[in-house]
Scaffold this motif. Structure first.
Motif, PDB file in Angstrom:
ATOM      1  N   SER A  99      53.586  69.353  77.059  1.00 39.79           N
ATOM      2  CA  SER A  99      53.931  68.876  76.014  1.00 39.79           C
ATOM      3  C   SER A  99      53.317  67.934  74.357  1.00 39.79           C
ATOM      4  O   SER A  99      52.601  67.927  74.166  1.00 39.79           O
ATOM      5  N   GLY A 100      54.585  68.089  73.596  1.00 38.74           N
ATOM      6  CA  GLY A 100      54.177  67.867  72.585  1.00 38.74           C
ATOM      7  C   GLY A 100      54.857  65.557  72.715  1.00 38.74           C
ATOM      8  O   GLY A 100      55.140  65.594  73.599  1.00 38.74           O
ATOM      9  N   GLY A 101      53.682  65.448  71.277  1.00 34.74           N
ATOM     10  CA  GLY A 101      54.479  63.928  71.574  1.00 34.74           C
ATOM     11  C   GLY A 101      55.561  63.178  71.565  1.00 34.74           C
ATOM     12  O   GLY A 101      55.923  62.384  72.508  1.00 34.74           O
ATOM     13  N   ASP A 130      49.481  69.553  70.943  1.00 32.69           N
ATOM     14  CA  ASP A 130      50.311  70.415  70.252  1.00 32.69           C
ATOM     15  C   ASP A 130      50.127  71.679  70.633  1.00 32.69           C
ATOM     16  O   ASP A 130      49.431  72.018  72.110  1.00 32.69           O
ATOM     17  N   ALA A 131      51.443  71.838  69.878  1.00 36.95           N
ATOM     18  CA  ALA A 131      52.081  73.422  70.820  1.00 36.95           C
ATOM     19  C   ALA A 131      50.654  74.077  71.058  1.00 36.95           C
ATOM     20  O   ALA A 131      50.677  75.120  72.331  1.00 36.95           O
ATOM     21  N   ASP A 132      50.116  74.838  70.131  1.00 38.52           N
ATOM     22  CA  ASP A 132      48.534  75.942  70.397  1.00 38.52           C
ATOM     23  C   ASP A 132      47.814  75.394  71.790  1.00 38.52           C
ATOM     24  O   ASP A 132      48.001  76.463  72.054  1.00 38.52           O
ATOM     25  N   ASP A 133      47.716  74.123  71.440  1.00 31.66           N
ATOM     26  CA  ASP A 133      46.799  73.847  73.075  1.00 31.66           C
ATOM     27  C   ASP A 133      47.479  73.707  73.684  1.00 31.66           C
ATOM     28  O   ASP A 133      47.149  74.269  74.971  1.00 31.66           O
ATOM     29  N   VAL A 134      48.831  73.493  74.276  1.00 35.01           N
ATOM     30  CA  VAL A 134      49.812  73.529  75.360  1.00 35.01           C
ATOM     31  C   VAL A 134      50.275  75.511  75.472  1.00 35.01           C
ATOM     32  O   VAL A 134      50.154  75.155  76.950  1.00 35.01           O
ATOM     33  N   LEU A 143      48.681  74.957  82.876  1.00 31.91           N
ATOM     34  CA  LEU A 143      50.352  74.292  83.265  1.00 31.91           C
ATOM     35  C   LEU A 143      50.957  75.236  84.096  1.00 31.91           C
ATOM     36  O   LEU A 143      51.016  76.049  83.859  1.00 31.91           O
ATOM     37  N   ASP A 144      52.153  74.522  84.370  1.00 28.60           N
ATOM     38  CA  ASP A 144      53.214  75.335  85.244  1.00 28.60           C
ATOM     39  C   ASP A 144      53.880  75.702  83.987  1.00 28.60           C
ATOM     40  O   ASP A 144      55.106  76.359  84.268  1.00 28.60           O
TER      41      ASP A 144
END
Length: 292
Positions: A99-101, A130-134, A143-144
């Motif tokens: 998730s983001g911050g 950040d969204a790209d890394d997630v 990640l699920d």
């Protein structure tokens, strides 16, 4: 070929009870079936394990040596089955969230608490980025589920919007705000402190945009909490997600809707081939029920 746990269990029963017949009674098998189990294990290992001494069946030297290993293997097998019971019964599990911050601080805790209330044995981990890394970690299956500001793209992803959030103008306490809310021209004339990168920043830049004008904030930060503190001490204005402003202490900052309103959508992102465990289903249900 691996050792057969049923054969090991039968061998241990024969050795402990001193009788093929007694072992058969304990296991609910016929005596010939027990004999075949022990014979199969002996053939697998290539050694004699049980010998008759008078009327008793006793382990040979090799059998005595095997007994300790067999007991340990059977204990580990029983422990493994016991460890799986909560998962089989749906009482336990693990969900890995990216998730983001803003969502991780202001949205996820309530959703996680609701999921844990329904499944006390559920283990939940949260990775912030950040969204790209997630999304990259989601693609790699480390990640699920991802909870991020939309849009998100990827052929392998299922994307479900679940919450619309207003982005608000944030000013030092006592600042004069135009009736109906500040428009883009008004905000461009302020000293702006903006969050760096991500879909939310792109939405803000798009809202602020004007012909032949490049948005250049006075300062950029990777922390919304830092931006709020700097606005509170009078260093500038900002545009921040409403969730991040829900618990602001009275009198430190002034907030207002923008003119026109600016919103962002938060969404759940999963791999299309993701198996939906009970824990993951509960987490998704709690996110859908989030009311802000």
């Amino acid at each position: 070929m691996a050792l057969n746990l049923d054969q090991l269990a039968t061998f241990v029963n024969v050795a402990d009870l001193g009788s093929f017949t007694a072992a058969a009674d304990k296991e609910g098998l016929t005596q010939p079936a027990v004999s075949l189990q022990v014979k199969g294990l002996e053939q697998r290992l290539g050694v004699r394990l049980i010998e008759r001494v008078g009327r008793r069946a006793q382990p040979t030297a090799a059998g005595l040596d095997l007994l300790a290993h067999a007991r340990r293997l059977l204990q580990e097998s029983a422990a493994a089955e016991e460890a799986m019971l909560p998962y089989r019964d749906g009482a336990s599990g693990r969900v890995r969230i990216g998730s983001g911050g803003t969502a991780s601080i202001h949205l996820l805790p309530r959703a996680i608490a609701a999921a844990r209330k329904r499944m006390p044995g559920l283990e939940i981990t949260v990775r912030i980025g950040d969204a790209d890394d997630v999304l990259r970690d989601l693609e790699d299956n480390s990640l699920d589920i991802a909870v991020i500001a939309l849009p998100a793209s990827g052929r392998n992803f299922e994307i479900e919007p679940f919450y619309e959030e207003e982005l608000l103008a944030v000013a030092p306490a006592g600042s004069l705000i135009p009736e109906g809310g500040p428009d883009a021209a008004f905000m461009r004339d302020r000293t702006l402190l903006l969050y760096e990168g991500g879909n939310t920043r792109r939405a803000i830049d798009g809202w602020l945009a004007a012909p032949n004008t490049r948005i250049r904030p006075a300062m950029e930060f990777g922390s919304i909490e830092a931006i709020k503190e700097l606005v509170a001490v009078g260093l500038g204005w900002s545009i921040l997600p409403g969730l991040a402003l829900k618990r602001e202490r009275a009198g430190l900052v002034t907030t207002s809707s923008l003119n026109p309103r600016l919103t962002r959508r938060l969404g759940m992102v999963l791999r299309r081939d993701k198996h939906l465990t009970r824990g993951l289903r509960e987490m998704m249900k709690c996110l859908r029920e989030f009311k802000g």
